[in-house]
Write an enzyme that holds these catalytic residues in place. Structure first.
Site, PDB file in Angstrom:
ATOM      1  N   ASN A   1       0.820  -1.212   0.000  1.00 33.49           N
ATOM      2  CA  ASN A   1       0.000   0.000   0.000  1.00 33.49           C
ATOM      3  C   ASN A   1       0.852   1.259   0.000  1.00 33.49           C
ATOM      4  O   ASN A   1       0.570   2.223  -0.722  1.00 33.49           O
ATOM      5  CB  ASN A   1      -0.910   0.017   1.235  1.00 33.49           C
ATOM      6  CG  ASN A   1      -2.295  -0.533   0.939  1.00 33.49           C
ATOM      7  OD1 ASN A   1      -2.728  -0.582  -0.208  1.00 33.49           O
ATOM      8  ND2 ASN A   1      -3.002  -0.948   1.982  1.00 33.49           N
TER       9      ASN A   1
ATOM     10  N   HIS B   1      -2.992   3.117  -2.180  1.00 31.63           N
ATOM     11  CA  HIS B   1      -4.142   2.378  -1.657  1.00 31.63           C
ATOM     12  C   HIS B   1      -5.089   1.914  -2.764  1.00 31.63           C
ATOM     13  O   HIS B   1      -5.773   0.901  -2.609  1.00 31.63           O
ATOM     14  CB  HIS B   1      -4.900   3.245  -0.647  1.00 31.63           C
ATOM     15  CG  HIS B   1      -4.161   3.412   0.648  1.00 31.63           C
ATOM     16  ND1 HIS B   1      -4.192   2.480   1.655  1.00 31.63           N
ATOM     17  CD2 HIS B   1      -3.329   4.412   1.083  1.00 31.63           C
ATOM     18  CE1 HIS B   1      -3.441   2.882   2.663  1.00 31.63           C
ATOM     19  NE2 HIS B   1      -2.897   4.056   2.342  1.00 31.63           N
TER      20      HIS B   1
ATOM     21  N   GLU C   1      -6.344  -6.934   5.223  1.00 31.77           N
ATOM     22  CA  GLU C   1      -5.866  -7.866   4.199  1.00 31.77           C
ATOM     23  C   GLU C   1      -6.033  -9.315   4.623  1.00 31.77           C
ATOM     24  O   GLU C   1      -5.402 -10.212   4.067  1.00 31.77           O
ATOM     25  CB  GLU C   1      -4.398  -7.585   3.880  1.00 31.77           C
ATOM     26  CG  GLU C   1      -3.419  -7.862   5.000  1.00 31.77           C
ATOM     27  CD  GLU C   1      -3.222  -6.692   5.967  1.00 31.77           C
ATOM     28  OE1 GLU C   1      -2.176  -6.669   6.634  1.00 31.77           O
ATOM     29  OE2 GLU C   1      -4.096  -5.804   6.017  1.00 31.77           O
TER      30      GLU C   1
END
Length: 311
Positions: free
Chosen positions: A190, A195, A226
């Protein structure tokens, strides 16, 4: 005209109605009244009703109270104690207006009564109302239990499914796989790719998980961030290892670049999995805690691997 449109709308949601009556004439009448609103399934007795309900998971059951083998009350007790069919709505069919029987039927989970001989207008109105309520409930349930980003089930749905599958596993004395999956080094992904790219990666992972899980009751949810959770009923050790390996292979085939990972140039996952025997006494919360601990063991062992424990 409005009535016809209403029927078409109900049909578009693939609603299923199981008609249970030992009299052929009654089954025929009910079919003619309902065939435009739902898919119709027939059962001639209680045992067949239980079998077909478990196989087809109908949205609504029209259940005769008096049958040769099992009474309607015995049938509803069985289906309401089965995680697969417990959400099925039940309308009792009876030729006897008896307050005691009505109270018993409602106490067991019935939602209405239809009386013989049939008044077709009343039967149609009552059943249509229940089908509309079922349709609305299914829509709300879908919205409430779907993860907005990935489109798969969310934590709320996971909690419900895990409790019901644990109960079913104890009853059936089989094995149940519960696995926690975590994308390796997702924060660096990320931080470096953005993102937006992270969201796309999570969507791809969700798609491949759904593609790998083939059986109707196999379940996947986004646990948070995640992390994902799998629930595989009736799964032995060989099957568990095969499915998890298929997930690793599918993710490898996706070849999602991750040059900021310490284990690979592509996106990988770590997995902690618990294979529960039917006599396991672990609660849903305990199972998730155990799987999470195994997941962290997989991470501490170098990531991009599975740690599986049989309990």
């Amino acid at each position: 005209m409005i009535k016809n449109n209403h029927r078409m709308e109900l049909e578009s949601f693939d609603l299923k109605v199981l008609i249970v009556d030992d009299e052929k004439a009654n089954r025929k009448i009910l079919k003619e009244l309902l065939q435009e609103q739902a898919k119709i399934i027939f059962a001639k007795n209680g045992e067949q009703a239980i079998e077909l309900a478990h196989k087809h998971t109908p949205d609504l059951m029209l259940l005769d109270v008096v049958m040769p083998d099992k009474s309607g009350f015995e049938v509803i007790e069985t289906i309401k104690n089965d995680p697969v069919t417990m959400a099925t709505s039940v309308i009792f069919i009876t030729g006897l207006a008896n307050c005691h029987d009505e109270e018993r039927g409602f106490a067991l989970g019935g939602c209405d009564y239809i009386y013989k001989p049939f008044n077709t207008n009343i039967v149609t109105a009552r059943i249509s109302t229940h089908l509309e309520l079922i349709q609305q409930r299914k829509m709300l349930d879908t919205i409430a239990h779907i993860d907005a980003l990935t489109g798969i089930s969310n934590r709320r749905k996971l909690d419900k499914v895990l409790k019901s599958e644990l109960a079913a596993n104890k009853r059936d004395k089989k094995q149940l796989l519960v696995a926690m999956l975590d994308v390796d080094y997702f924060k660096p992904f990320n931080d470096n790719y953005g993102h937006g790219a992270g969201d796309i990666a999570l969507k791809k992972v969700s798609v491949l998980l759904r593609e790998v899980l083939k059986r109707p009751r196999d379940f996947v949810a986004r646990y948070g961030g995640e992390e994902f959770t799998l629930i595989l009923p009736d799964c032995d050790e060989h099957g568990a290892k095969q499915v998890l390996q298929n997930i690793f292979t599918a993710l490898s085939d996706k070849a999602i670049q991750h040059e900021f990972s310490d284990v690979s140039d592509y996106l990988t996952m770590s997995v902690g999995a618990v294979l529960l025997n039917g006599d396991s006494l672990l609660s849903a919360k305990d199972v998730l805690v155990k799987a999470d601990r195994l997941l962290y063991r997989a991470k501490n062992n170098g990531r991009n691997q599975t740690v599986l424990e049989i309990i």
